[in-house]
Write a protein that holds these residues in place. Structure first.
Motif, PDB file in Angstrom:
ATOM      1  N   THR A   1       0.828  -1.207   0.000  1.00 31.49           N
ATOM      2  CA  THR A   1       0.000   0.000   0.000  1.00 31.49           C
ATOM      3  C   THR A   1       0.857   1.249   0.000  1.00 31.49           C
ATOM      4  OG1 THR A   1      -1.614   1.280   1.244  1.00 31.49           O
ATOM      5  CG2 THR A   1      -0.145  -0.099   2.516  1.00 31.49           C
TER       6      THR A   1
ATOM      7  N   ARG B   1     -10.785   0.852  -0.088  1.00 32.80           N
ATOM      8  CA  ARG B   1     -10.046   2.084  -0.377  1.00 32.80           C
ATOM      9  C   ARG B   1     -11.013   3.244  -0.595  1.00 32.80           C
ATOM     10  NH1 ARG B   1      -7.261  -2.101  -3.023  1.00 32.80           N
ATOM     11  NH2 ARG B   1      -5.061  -2.233  -2.408  1.00 32.80           N
TER      12      ARG B   1
ATOM     13  N   GLU C   1      -6.964   3.267   3.472  1.00 33.46           N
ATOM     14  CA  GLU C   1      -7.195   1.853   3.182  1.00 33.46           C
ATOM     15  C   GLU C   1      -7.475   1.109   4.479  1.00 33.46           C
ATOM     16  OE1 GLU C   1      -4.350   1.364  -0.774  1.00 33.46           O
ATOM     17  OE2 GLU C   1      -3.872   0.254   1.055  1.00 33.46           O
TER      18      GLU C   1
END
Length: 338
Positions: free
Chosen positions: A24, A95, A106
């Motif tokens: 991420t 998200r 997230e």
């Protein structure tokens, strides 16, 4: 909140039949679980009500400093609903942008099975919990996005991928250099950084709570699993087939014993030296490749680029209990070390 670059290292890969999460770069990252159980033959999930937002959602929260995503999911579930649960298969990532629209957020989810435990809301963030069927949960959930992990969980249940047993491969933490050790190689210990890694991996492992721990006789392997065993327990077994010398001399014996351990019906951890973990990963990859109906790709276990784990890192493989141990999820994590 931590820089996106550091957060990106927290999760290397997390794959199931329908999800594929590869790190991420979001500015804000959280993690949580969808607790589930089977009641009177029916799948039920546990929702929480948050009075501050007056909404129905899942147990979740932001990462604390020095945490990994699995640790956050485990901790938040324990804090908000009083349940010490082991993490099951990943349920994907939600998200979205924050209310001011400036930051991307997230939320990473895992399934978590509840057996013989009663939820106890923390009274600060959660004032009510409710068990509900999948259809009831769809109606109760306040946010549309929260239905995404529920959908993944329901599909996994229908495919018999939801009830699983974790099998964990741990590469021993960093040892002091061989050239600086003059005594018996078996007794070569961890470096100072290795001890730090071992303490960090103990926190990471509690998310899956392995009860059977297989390791070599080498001091550095035993020191790697020591912090976890001391704090959380587990039956430690020294096995010759995990020793590098045995693996080199009798690779087929290692493969046979690994398969035996893999089939056990309890959460199992195997800790070994770098070259041994590499061979273990290649062996597990071959099992996936031989499965004509595999739901994960062999490259998620082992590739030439990612041929091994880094010191103190783990590979978590989930086996479906209702499909003769079929591999339905593969995850890689590094412990958080300052």
């Amino acid at each position: 909140m931590r820089p996106a670059k550091r957060i990106g290292k927290l999760t290397t890969a997390r794959v199931t039949a329908v999800t594929n999460d590869q790190g991420t770069n979001a500015k804000i990252v959280a993690a949580g679980t969808v607790p589930w159980r089977i009641k009177s033959g029916q799948l039920q999930v546990l929702l929480i009500h948050r009075p501050q937002y007056d909404d129905w959602s899942w147990p979740k929260g932001r990462l604390d400093p020095h945490e990994t995503l699995p640790e956050t999911a485990w901790r938040e579930t324990k804090e908000e609903v009083g349940l010490r649960l082991t993490l099951g298969i990943p349920l994907g990532v939600i998200r979205y942008k924050t209310s001011n629209g400036n930051n991307r957020k997230e939320v990473w989810y895992w399934a978590a099975r509840v057996i013989d435990q009663r939820p106890k809301p923390d009274a600060n963030e959660v004032d009510e919990t409710r068990w509900a069927s999948v259809e009831e949960a769809k109606k109760l959930l306040t946010k549309k996005l929260d239905k995404k992990p529920l959908k993944v969980l329901a599909e996994a249940y229908e495919a018999h991928h939801l009830a699983t047993i974790p099998f964990i491969v741990l590469r021993q933490a960093k040892a002091i250099p061989a050239e600086s050790w003059t005594k018996d190689e078996v007794d070569r210990p961890l470096a100072d950084s290795g001890y730090t890694q071992a303490k960090a991996v103990a926190k990471l492992l509690r998310g899956w709570a392995p009860t059977r721990i297989v390791t070599s006789k080498y001091t550095r392997s035993l020191e790697t699993i020591a912090p976890f065993v001391k704090k959380y327990g587990g039956a430690v077994r020294n096995k010759k087939w995990v020793n590098l010398r045995t693996v080199k001399a009798h690779p087929n014996f290692m493969a046979k014993r690994l398969r035996t351990e893999f089939k056990r019906h309890e959460p199992t951890l195997v800790c070994a030296q770098p070259s041994v973990t590499k061979r273990i990963l290649k062996e597990i990859k071959s099992w996936v490749r031989e499965d004509r109906h595999a739901v994960v790709n062999p490259k998620h276990v082992y590739t030439e680029k990612k041929s091994n784990l880094s010191p103190g890192s783990i590979l978590v493989v989930h086996r479906a209990t209702h499909l003769s141990g079929k591999i339905v999820s593969v995850e890689r994590y590094e412990p958080y070390v300052n």
